[in-house]
Design an enzyme around this catalytic site. Structure first.
Site, PDB file in Angstrom:
ATOM      1  N   ASP A   1       0.845  -1.202   0.000  1.00  0.00           N
ATOM      2  CA  ASP A   1       0.000   0.000   0.000  1.00  0.00           C
ATOM      3  C   ASP A   1       0.873   1.242   0.000  1.00  0.00           C
ATOM      4  OD1 ASP A   1      -3.012   1.038   0.931  1.00  0.00           O
ATOM      5  OD2 ASP A   1      -1.377   2.283   1.694  1.00  0.00           O
TER       6      ASP A   1
ATOM      7  N   TYR B   1       3.099  10.052  -0.763  1.00  0.00           N
ATOM      8  CA  TYR B   1       4.213   9.494   0.007  1.00  0.00           C
ATOM      9  C   TYR B   1       5.557   9.746  -0.686  1.00  0.00           C
ATOM     10  CZ  TYR B   1       0.565   6.688   2.369  1.00  0.00           C
ATOM     11  OH  TYR B   1      -0.549   6.263   3.041  1.00  0.00           O
TER      12      TYR B   1
ATOM     13  N   LYS C   1      -2.867   5.944  -4.227  1.00  0.00           N
ATOM     14  CA  LYS C   1      -3.946   6.860  -3.866  1.00  0.00           C
ATOM     15  C   LYS C   1      -3.828   8.195  -4.600  1.00  0.00           C
ATOM     16  CE  LYS C   1      -3.634   4.878   0.769  1.00  0.00           C
ATOM     17  NZ  LYS C   1      -2.215   4.523   0.743  1.00  0.00           N
TER      18      LYS C   1
ATOM     19  N   HIS D   1      -7.683   9.717  -1.591  1.00  0.00           N
ATOM     20  CA  HIS D   1      -6.949   9.701  -0.320  1.00  0.00           C
ATOM     21  C   HIS D   1      -7.723  10.345   0.831  1.00  0.00           C
ATOM     22  CE1 HIS D   1      -2.506   9.389   1.088  1.00  0.00           C
ATOM     23  NE2 HIS D   1      -3.325   9.154   2.086  1.00  0.00           N
TER      24      HIS D   1
END
Length: 278
Positions: free
Chosen positions: A45, A50, A75, A108
């Site tokens: 994931d 990120y 996401k 998200h």
């Protein structure tokens, strides 16, 4: 050990235990994911925000594991929800990951102050229909957001990925998911170390009874509750520990005791509130 799977409303199966890379630095992502894959994880994931999709993709390709044995989630970030931006965003994520499709694509956050989460969901449906994501879902959406996107599109998210741990169990959202045939993914499943979860008697006593660590007991609690869970660690020994949870189950009484750790007043939340992050 084979990880149990859950069949989503898309008809695709998702491994119930995965590996999350939230806050894994981009420079460390490839090494961390490679170690997770070596430990047996097949569900990874990540998210565009990120900044580590390239590292995740590199580890996937160097692993030699067949694509159909992996389950990859990424996401859509909040500033890509308007207009056609979601379609551009998924193309960029796929390029960074080096994949033709992801197994699960999530919005998200609803980012309600921006006013674009319904459009984002409409575009997610188109992304799924184009074959770029096999399943689509949301993250951090409250019942008011879920009700609206389903009313507008008729499409129920395959999952809602939410903050969920023993002190904050979000029962209204878990009940909504059960009613609509959606599934819950737990982020921050161990409370992010922001309270003494492992010192709670219900957790520590169960750990002693089963000869497991408190972390393993809490992960098992998520699994026994039917949640999809992906604890994060960059330490290989901790990845292995978190994966070693399939040789025991908690008793109904032990689950009930851990259930009782939620004060039910919302004070157990340790992350951002969905109405406030935009």
């Amino acid at each position: 050990m084979s990880v149990p799977t859950i069949t989503l409303n898309s008809g695709h199966d998702i491994p119930q235990l995965g590996f999350g890379v939230f806050k894994v630095p981009p420079a460390e992502a490839e090494t961390a994911v490679a170690a997770a894959l070596e430990a047996g994880y097949r569900h990874i994931d990540t998210a565009a925000i990120y900044g580590n999709e390239e590292g995740v993709g590199a580890a996937i390709h160097k692993s030699g594991i067949p694509r159909d044995e992996l389950f990859i989630t990424t996401k859509l970030w909040n500033d890509r929800q308007a207009g056609e931006a979601p379609k551009i965003a998924i193309a960029e994520s796929l390029e960074r990951l080096g994949l033709d499709y992801v197994d699960l694509y999530l919005t998200h956050w609803p980012a309600p102050a921006n006013g674009h989460y319904v459009n984002a969901w409409q575009k997610m449906v188109e992304i799924r229909d184009a074959g770029l994501a096999r399943s689509i879902g949301v993250s951090n959406h409250l019942v008011e957001h879920l009700d609206r996107i389903v009313e507008e599109t008729g499409v129920v998210p395959a999952v809602n990925q939410i903050e969920l741990h023993p002190a904050y169990q979000q029962r209204e959202l878990t009940e909504w998911a059960a009613e609509y045939g959606s599934h819950i993914e737990s982020w921050g499943p161990l409370g992010q170390g922001k309270y003494d979860l492992f010192g709670e008697r219900a957790v520590s006593e169960a750990a002693k009874t089963h000869g497991k660590t408190p972390a393993q007991v809490v992960i098992r609690w998520h699994l026994d509750k039917g949640f999809i869970v992906f604890p994060k660690s960059v330490r290989p020994e901790r990845m292995i520990e978190n994966f070693d949870v399939f040789d025991f189950s908690l008793t109904d009484a032990e689950v009930a005791e851990i259930d009782a750790l939620d004060p039910l007043d919302g004070s157990g939340r340790v992350g951002a509130h969905p109405l406030e992050l935009n």
